[in-house]
Design a protein around this motif. Structure first.
Motif, PDB file in Angstrom:
ATOM      1  N   ALA A   1       2.032   4.623   2.910  1.00 18.69           N
ATOM      2  CA  ALA A   1       2.407   3.932   1.561  1.00 18.69           C
ATOM      3  C   ALA A   1       1.422   2.732   1.347  1.00 18.69           C
ATOM      4  O   ALA A   1       1.374   2.589   0.218  1.00 18.69           O
ATOM      5  CB  ALA A   1       4.025   2.973   1.398  1.00 18.69           C
ATOM      6  N   GLU A   2       1.790   2.080   2.108  1.00 24.79           N
ATOM      7  CA  GLU A   2       0.642   0.896   1.962  1.00 24.79           C
ATOM      8  C   GLU A   2      -1.049   1.025   1.835  1.00 24.79           C
ATOM      9  O   GLU A   2      -1.557   0.604   0.944  1.00 24.79           O
ATOM     10  CB  GLU A   2       0.568  -0.298   3.167  1.00 24.79           C
ATOM     11  CG  GLU A   2       0.068  -1.780   3.526  1.00 24.79           C
ATOM     12  CD  GLU A   2       0.287  -2.374   4.262  1.00 24.79           C
ATOM     13  OE1 GLU A   2      -0.070  -3.352   4.829  1.00 24.79           O
ATOM     14  OE2 GLU A   2       0.778  -2.121   5.773  1.00 24.79           O
ATOM     15  N   LEU A   3      -1.149   1.953   2.537  1.00 25.10           N
ATOM     16  CA  LEU A   3      -2.782   2.659   2.642  1.00 25.10           C
ATOM     17  C   LEU A   3      -2.979   3.402   1.518  1.00 25.10           C
ATOM     18  O   LEU A   3      -4.203   2.836   0.552  1.00 25.10           O
ATOM     19  CB  LEU A   3      -2.388   3.585   3.840  1.00 25.10           C
ATOM     20  CG  LEU A   3      -4.128   4.063   4.312  1.00 25.10           C
ATOM     21  CD1 LEU A   3      -4.590   2.644   4.822  1.00 25.10           C
ATOM     22  CD2 LEU A   3      -3.710   5.411   4.939  1.00 25.10           C
ATOM     23  N   ALA A   4      -1.461   3.598   0.554  1.00 24.23           N
ATOM     24  CA  ALA A   4      -1.818   4.555  -0.935  1.00 24.23           C
ATOM     25  C   ALA A   4      -1.561   3.453  -1.136  1.00 24.23           C
ATOM     26  O   ALA A   4      -1.828   3.882  -2.644  1.00 24.23           O
ATOM     27  CB  ALA A   4      -1.244   5.308  -1.035  1.00 24.23           C
ATOM     28  N   GLY A   5      -0.982   2.288  -1.524  1.00 23.77           N
ATOM     29  CA  GLY A   5      -0.573   1.742  -3.200  1.00 23.77           C
ATOM     30  C   GLY A   5       0.255   2.191  -3.247  1.00 23.77           C
ATOM     31  O   GLY A   5       0.126   1.578  -4.495  1.00 23.77           O
ATOM     32  N   VAL A   6       1.476   2.743  -2.800  1.00 25.26           N
ATOM     33  CA  VAL A   6       2.146   2.630  -4.496  1.00 25.26           C
ATOM     34  C   VAL A   6       3.649   3.000  -2.878  1.00 25.26           C
ATOM     35  O   VAL A   6       3.945   2.127  -2.325  1.00 25.26           O
ATOM     36  CB  VAL A   6       1.846   4.778  -3.941  1.00 25.26           C
ATOM     37  CG1 VAL A   6       1.473   4.978  -4.377  1.00 25.26           C
ATOM     38  CG2 VAL A   6       3.425   5.394  -2.407  1.00 25.26           C
ATOM     39  N   SER A   7       4.793   3.298  -3.815  1.00 29.29           N
ATOM     40  CA  SER A   7       6.227   2.320  -3.149  1.00 29.29           C
ATOM     41  C   SER A   7       6.736   4.273  -1.610  1.00 29.29           C
ATOM     42  O   SER A   7       6.137   4.607  -1.944  1.00 29.29           O
ATOM     43  CB  SER A   7       7.202   2.173  -4.433  1.00 29.29           C
ATOM     44  OG  SER A   7       7.383   3.676  -4.019  1.00 29.29           O
TER      45      SER A   7
ATOM     46  N   VAL B   1       6.532   8.362  -1.225  1.00 25.22           N
ATOM     47  CA  VAL B   1       6.293   9.527  -0.077  1.00 25.22           C
ATOM     48  C   VAL B   1       6.827   9.518  -0.156  1.00 25.22           C
ATOM     49  O   VAL B   1       6.469  10.798   0.148  1.00 25.22           O
ATOM     50  CB  VAL B   1       5.790   7.907   1.385  1.00 25.22           C
ATOM     51  CG1 VAL B   1       5.223   8.731   2.831  1.00 25.22           C
ATOM     52  CG2 VAL B   1       4.177   7.442   0.614  1.00 25.22           C
ATOM     53  N   THR B   2       7.932   9.551   0.128  1.00 31.00           N
ATOM     54  CA  THR B   2       8.940  10.257   0.171  1.00 31.00           C
ATOM     55  C   THR B   2       9.358  11.695   0.094  1.00 31.00           C
ATOM     56  O   THR B   2       9.656  12.792  -0.378  1.00 31.00           O
ATOM     57  CB  THR B   2      10.805   9.424   0.548  1.00 31.00           C
ATOM     58  OG1 THR B   2      10.727   8.920   1.677  1.00 31.00           O
ATOM     59  CG2 THR B   2      11.365  10.630   0.770  1.00 31.00           C
ATOM     60  N   ARG B   3       9.291  11.119  -1.638  1.00 32.95           N
ATOM     61  CA  ARG B   3       9.277  11.822  -2.642  1.00 32.95           C
ATOM     62  C   ARG B   3       8.440  13.188  -2.634  1.00 32.95           C
ATOM     63  O   ARG B   3       8.144  14.318  -3.375  1.00 32.95           O
ATOM     64  CB  ARG B   3      10.271  11.402  -4.213  1.00 32.95           C
ATOM     65  CG  ARG B   3      10.874  10.554  -4.536  1.00 32.95           C
ATOM     66  CD  ARG B   3      10.719  10.285  -5.644  1.00 32.95           C
ATOM     67  NE  ARG B   3       9.888   9.117  -5.758  1.00 32.95           N
ATOM     68  CZ  ARG B   3      10.215   8.009  -6.295  1.00 32.95           C
ATOM     69  NH1 ARG B   3      11.102   7.500  -5.664  1.00 32.95           N
ATOM     70  NH2 ARG B   3       9.221   7.393  -6.392  1.00 32.95           N
ATOM     71  N   PHE B   4       7.173  12.542  -2.540  1.00 30.90           N
ATOM     72  CA  PHE B   4       5.921  12.936  -1.897  1.00 30.90           C
ATOM     73  C   PHE B   4       6.129  14.390  -0.885  1.00 30.90           C
ATOM     74  O   PHE B   4       5.993  15.057  -1.194  1.00 30.90           O
ATOM     75  CB  PHE B   4       4.408  13.122  -2.192  1.00 30.90           C
ATOM     76  CG  PHE B   4       2.978  13.044  -1.846  1.00 30.90           C
ATOM     77  CD1 PHE B   4       2.826  13.627  -2.529  1.00 30.90           C
ATOM     78  CD2 PHE B   4       3.366  13.108  -0.115  1.00 30.90           C
ATOM     79  CE1 PHE B   4       1.565  14.786  -2.185  1.00 30.90           C
ATOM     80  CE2 PHE B   4       1.848  13.953   0.154  1.00 30.90           C
ATOM     81  CZ  PHE B   4       1.450  14.581  -0.187  1.00 30.90           C
TER      82      PHE B   4
END
Length: 283
Positions: A49-55, A59-62
């Motif tokens: 999440a930090e690497l992609a700049g998202v929450s 990542v879990t929903r992805f």
């Protein structure tokens, strides 16, 4: 070493997303997985999440969107897909040789994509018909835009390179549209300048068909392009290698030439006559 083996892990990861409709946030995560290769398969959901700049919940929903129970299951799958062999070992030589072999793999994957000649041919026709033809490339993509435009100007009557950002960029896009442009060719490469993506939005708002050469099917250009042409960027050295995007640019220029062969021949002959008269070249 089999060059095909270099490309296979990336292709297998990309296959995870094939046929799945991803949101813009999910595309950022997907691009992160592709860009960072085997390394990301050993990171936690929080680290991804930090690497992609998202929450982290994104990542879990992805992971669930891809058909997994959660991120741990997706991570296990990523480890399987990015393993180089039974023991994870390769015979790739030193880091310089590995960088070149990765580029060979990128070119081999691009060659596979070009099996669909109709798509490239149609894109060539769209760009050939655009008078003028604006070509966008900012920062790291600027040299590719200039290289393409140098040769394209020999067969197209009005090629306009857009390699500077700022407020004038939108002006130049609007001027091209007002002059009759029907399409924009854009080079969208990491680290993806914000101004480039803003320009793609402006181009579509101006009614231009956006053709984007970018590094991945899940790059940020995806949601702003009408035609997306991916060609992987090498990341094994300090600075990126743009071998495959440059090759794709020249393939696309060939398609432009093929779209109007008579005009192409006439313009090339006129240039050669002019070059001979002015003694431009030694050979």
């Amino acid at each position: 070493m089999n060059e095909e083996a270099v490309a296979e892990p990336v292709e297998r990861v990309l296959d995870l997303f094939h046929g799945v409709r991803l949101t813009p946030t999910q595309r950022r995560i997907a691009h992160c997985l592709v860009q960072h290769g085997p390394t990301v398969a050993y990171l936690s959901a929080a680290e991804v999440a930090e690497l992609a700049g998202v929450s982290q919940p994104s990542v879990t929903r992805f992971a669930v969107a891809l058909g997994h129970d959660g991120y741990p299951a997706l991570r296990r799958r990523l480890r399987e897909l990015t393993a180089d062999g039974p023991d994870g070992a390769t015979d790739a030589g030193n880091e310089l040789q590995q960088a070149v072999r990765t580029e060979i793999g990128n070119l081999d994957r691009l060659a596979g994509q070009l099996a669909d000649r109709d798509r490239i041919a149609e894109t060539g026709r769209v760009l050939a018909a655009s008078r003028p033809l604006p070509v966008l490339g900012l920062r790291a993509a600027a040299p590719l835009a200039a290289y393409f435009a140098y040769f394209a100007a020999k067969v197209h009557p009005d090629v306009r390179v857009l390699d500077d950002g700022g407020s004038l960029l939108t002006d130049r896009l609007e001027q091209a549209a007002a002059a009759g442009a029907g399409a924009l060719l854009a080079f969208v490469l990491p680290r993806y300048p914000r101004e480039t993506l803003d320009a793609l939005r402006e181009a579509r708002a101006a009614g231009l068909t956006v053709v984007a050469i970018t590094d991945s099917p899940v790059s940020p250009a995806t949601e702003h392009a009408d035609v997306l042409l991916p060609a992987a960027v090498g990341t094994d050295l300090v600075f990126d290698l743009h071998t495959a995007p440059m090759a794709l640019a020249m393939v696309l220029l060939q398609a432009i030439c093929d779209a109007a062969p008579a005009d192409t021949q006439r313009r090339l002959e006129a240039f050669e006559a002019s070059a001979a008269r002015r003694q431009l070249f030694l050979g």
